[in-house]
Design a protein around this motif. Sequence first.
Motif: not given
Length: 328
Positions: A97, A101, A123, A126-127, A130-133, A164, A169, A171
């Motif tokens: 946070r 990131r 998924d 990722l949760e 706390q990131t989208d990718h 993904a 989600k 790279r």
Amino acid sequence: MNRREFLEATLALMLSSEALAANKPAATRDVPRRKLGRTGEQVSCIGLGGAHIGGQKQEAESIRIIRSALDAGINFLDNCWDYHDGQSEVRMGKALRDGYRNKAFLMTKIDGRDKKTAAAQIDESLERLQTDHLDLLQLHEVIHQDDPRRAFADGGAIEAMEEARKAGKARFLGFTGHKSPAMHLSMLEAASKHGFRFDAVQMPLNVMDAHFDSFEKRVLPVLVKEEIGVLGMKSLGGTFILESKTVSAPECLRYSLSLPVSVVITGMDSMARVEQALKVARGFKPYTEKEIQTLLARTEKAAQAGAFEKYKISTHFDGTTKHPEWMG
């Protein structure tokens, strides 16, 4: 590849920033960056191992370790869906946070061998993080004979990983394993047959591995030739290699860094371990051929039969063997 070729390959991975850093005092040098295969990314030569995050008694201490490493220039973060029942990812997510990131090249791993299980774990990771990718997503513990078949089967984990990546989600994609070089080669062969190319591969690389059922001798040259990012792990073999009384922790780290690897992932379960890793990275100079031969001569007897590589000869490190339900 012979030792000279390994040294040349290592030097090719090292960026000009390392040469410039050599003129600075060791305590103020930048952590050297290296190329991650063909990805175009540059990652810190030392990475923070996620298996050692989550075990601290206080969550705040885990967060402090991660943020201190990032602030000091270690940008490669390793993790896995199953470490400490997910707590390693949870704590790392909290540490990332407040802008952290953006400082990280974030990698995690999944255990699912079928598409449905793998997708759910992606998924969930990722949760927690706390990131989208993810910067790198890897299939964890390729240590079972049927892993290549299951991963590349219709409805297998590779389909979930590719989806993904297409969805943003993840790279880059890779796989890990610690059991056998033959299994790594089988996974690479399966990928080739399916027209798939891994961006990175993670494996044990250390002073003991060089003597016994060696990833260094059998897999590393293949990855270097194909320009796949090499992620070295178990440079200390957990704590077992140090128990051999043949080498020190800094020698172990320096040996692994002297190989043509993009990053050496090492456990940092305390601030003292962070400082140890930083000291080796900032002051790093590749071992010469003569120095390597001296070190290998010192460790040869202890390395016989994998006595200090428990991950190869036992189930000590085999999470998916103990918990096959994680694979789906």
